[in-house]
Design an enzyme around this catalytic site. Structure first.
Site, PDB file in Angstrom:
ATOM      1  CG  ASP A 208      55.226  47.378  -3.064  1.00  0.00           C
ATOM      2  OD1 ASP A 208      56.040  46.486  -3.739  1.00  0.00           O
ATOM      3  OD2 ASP A 208      53.830  47.460  -3.006  1.00  0.00           O
TER       4      ASP A 208
ATOM      5  CD  GLU B  81      65.223  38.779  -6.529  1.00  0.00           C
ATOM      6  OE1 GLU B  81      64.126  38.532  -7.200  1.00  0.00           O
ATOM      7  OE2 GLU B  81      66.425  39.177  -7.118  1.00  0.00           O
TER       8      GLU B  81
END
Length: 586
Positions: A541, A550
């Site tokens: 993350d 994205e």
């Protein structure tokens, strides 16, 4: 004459059928009308009467006229005017009112006795509107309706232009009001409006709304969905100029935009306008835009907004004339787009555009156009640049031609276990590192549609739901039960590669420092699907890792419509047996 008309209504009302109320919730209810046809009808008017106030209704096979809050008159459409003795005039409708109401409801056809009916207002199972066999018996511990509502919020967060008064995203405001076409969605974590993937996303979202509307009803998200999906449709209406035959397909320079890290509300760079026009063809983008407009016309006609539906359909029909005579790849006409969304061909979009126009108009010329652009090949994926399987599915639905069914099965032969797709240890069908969740979600939606069409129903339903289950937590990341949809469950990404979400509340400044800032993003991008894990289920993350983190409007689109399909399966008691390898049992 008035006495005679009154007497006629009273006589027919004496044999009214009691309507079954299938579901009800705060602010609305769903009813099922089944009237035995006892005399030949060549056009009909059905009266619905309620014992409580109903402020409005939605019905998809008739035109509704409000007489009062207690009575509505429904008139036939052209396609269902003729009803024959022995038939049953059947349809569902949605009613809207104040509070959690389930009114006693009666229906009768003017001038025809109905012979009574079942007197009950108890909820019943809604039968599937397909020829697919039942494949129920499974159970789930996931709130798919909640995930669906959160996905709508993600699209709201992507809104460009002057935001509406009911904007539910408090950290978003008006932006890009000087664009050549105001409105629409920002594509991803950046601020370019790429028309081709925006149209592809819109079409896929509308497909799910049209096919699985009952899923939105059960999730209590129907009004929110209509509100959300109207945003890009309004944009496309403004992007197309029928007089000059120009279509805006991109607003903003991708290179200049990607050099900026900040809020869309704070942009100061030039935002050039890129158009298709005679001599600068883009039949792929134009046909996909026409597809979204045509699908939108169907959805809003079902809603009862006939004026807006007609506006969308008119634009779709005019817009589709250009790609038929002005073939060419849009990203060759718009080199700036080629660096970000370069197109590989136009036949799949030409087919999909023609099929949605056929569905909206029943004009056989569009069906023939679709067949002419159909490709007998297995798609690499269902994606913004590859819609072969969508073309094949839509053609099969309308023709029942076994050849199209075989092509759809071929696509899934490659995608299901044993085919050419890599599977992660926990079972995600992993097509590519760029948006792995996107491809799996899109394929899951296609599988659930194919299942509704009677193609390997049990198998495709199970597989489609399993893919969505993985995305929503049936994986082993972070000890298991990690959702790749932000805000769903208790464990999910906190650092998407998204400029606006990384910015603190205004008026605090936002710059490239926020890209590297430690800790979770200040704003929670609720509902977004991040790109996803690598082929070994590994995921980090990290806001700077734009491969895995994205987000984009097309990343959510198939996943979103698959959620509506799964709620539909719950409504119809057809939720399948699933066997996720890393099942979350929390």
């Amino acid at each position: 004459m008035l006495v005679a008309a009154w007497l006629l209504v009273m006589l027919t009302a004496a044999s009214a059928v009691n309507v079954i109320i299938q579901n009800h919730w705060a602010g609305g209810f769903q009813g099922q009308v089944d009237i035995p046809v006892t005399s030949e009808l060549h056009g009909w008017r059905v009266h619905l009467t309620f014992d409580q106030d109903v402020s409005s209704i939605e019905v998809w096979v008739a035109d509704a006229q409000k007489v009062s809050d207690r009575e509505y008159i429904l008139s036939n459409k052209d396609f269902n005017a003729d009803q024959h003795v022995g038939d049953t005039l059947s349809f569902t409708f949605l009613g809207h009112g104040t509070g959690d109401i389930a009114p006693h409801t009666e229906a009768f056809v003017e001038g025809m006795g109905t012979g009574g009916g079942t007197v009950t207002n108890e909820p019943v199972t809604v039968p599937p509107r397909t020829n697919a066999p039942s494949s129920g018996g499974g159970t789930s511990n996931k709130n798919y309706g909640d995930a669906l509502g959160k996905s709508i919020l993600f699209y709201d967060a992507q809104g460009s232009g002057r935001l509406p008064a009911n904007n539910p995203i408090p950290w978003r405001g008006d932006s890009a009001l000087g664009d050549c076409v105001v409105g629409g969605w920002y594509d991803a974590g950046d601020h370019v409006k790429f028309g081709f993937p925006m149209a592809s996303s819109t079409t896929l979202l509308l497909w799910g709304l049209i096919r699985f509307k009952d899923g939105y009803v059960r999730a209590n998200q129907l009004d929110m969905m209509y509100d959300m999906i109207k945003w890009p449709l309004d944009y496309f209406l403004n992007a197309w100029n029928p007089q000059t035959r120009q279509l805006v397909v991109q607003v903003g320079d991708g290179n200049a935009d990607h050099a900026f890290w900040g809020r869309p509300e704070d942009m100061t760079m030039e935002r050039p306008c890129f158009r298709l026009e005679p001599g600068k063809p883009g039949s792929d983008a134009a046909a996909e835009t026409a597809a979204s407009l045509a699908a939108g016309s169907i959805a809003f006609k079902d809603k009862g907004d006939t004026a807006y539906a007609a506006q969308l359909l008119t634009a779709a029909e005019v817009c589709t004339r250009s790609p038929r005579t002005n073939r060419g790849i849009y990203s060759q006409s718009i080199p700036n787009a080629a660096n970000f969304y370069g197109s590989s061909g136009d036949k799949d979009e030409m087919c999909v555009g023609a099929m949605w126009l056929y569905k909206a108009t029943r004009n056989n010329q569009y069906l023939e156009d679709a067949k002419a652009n159909h490709e007998n090949a297995w798609g690499w994926a269902l994606a913004w640049d590859d819609k072969k399987v969508a073309c094949q599915l839509l053609l099969f639905e309308e023709t029942n031609d076994a050849a199209y069914r075989t092509e759809v099965e071929g696509f899934f032969q490659g995608w299901l276990p044993g085919g050419s797709i890599t599977y992660t240890p926990c079972g995600l069908a992993w097509r590519d590192k760029w948006g792995a969740n996107r491809y799996a979600g899109n394929a899951a939606f296609a599988a659930l549609v194919a299942a509704e069409d009677g193609i390997q129903t049990a198998r495709y339903r199970s597989w489609g739901v399993e893919q969505i289950n993985y995305i929503l937590g049936d994986n082993h990341h972070d000890g298991g039960c990690f959702s790749f949809q932000i805000g769903f469950g208790t464990k999910y990404p906190r650092n998407p590669h998204h400029r606006a979400a990384s910015c603190p509340d205004r008026p605090a400044p936002c710059s490239h420092e926020q890209l590297d800032a430690p800790g979770p993003s200040p704003q929670l991008l609720v509902g977004a699907i991040v790109g996803g894990p690598d082929a070994q289920d590994n995921y980090v993350d990290d806001r700077k890792d734009y491969v895995l983190n994205e987000v984009a409007t097309d990343y959510n689109s198939g996943f979103h419509s698959a959620l509506a399909a799964i709620v539909h399966l719950q409504v119809t008691d057809n939720f399948p047996q699933t066997n996720n390898r890393c099942a979350c049992n929390q």
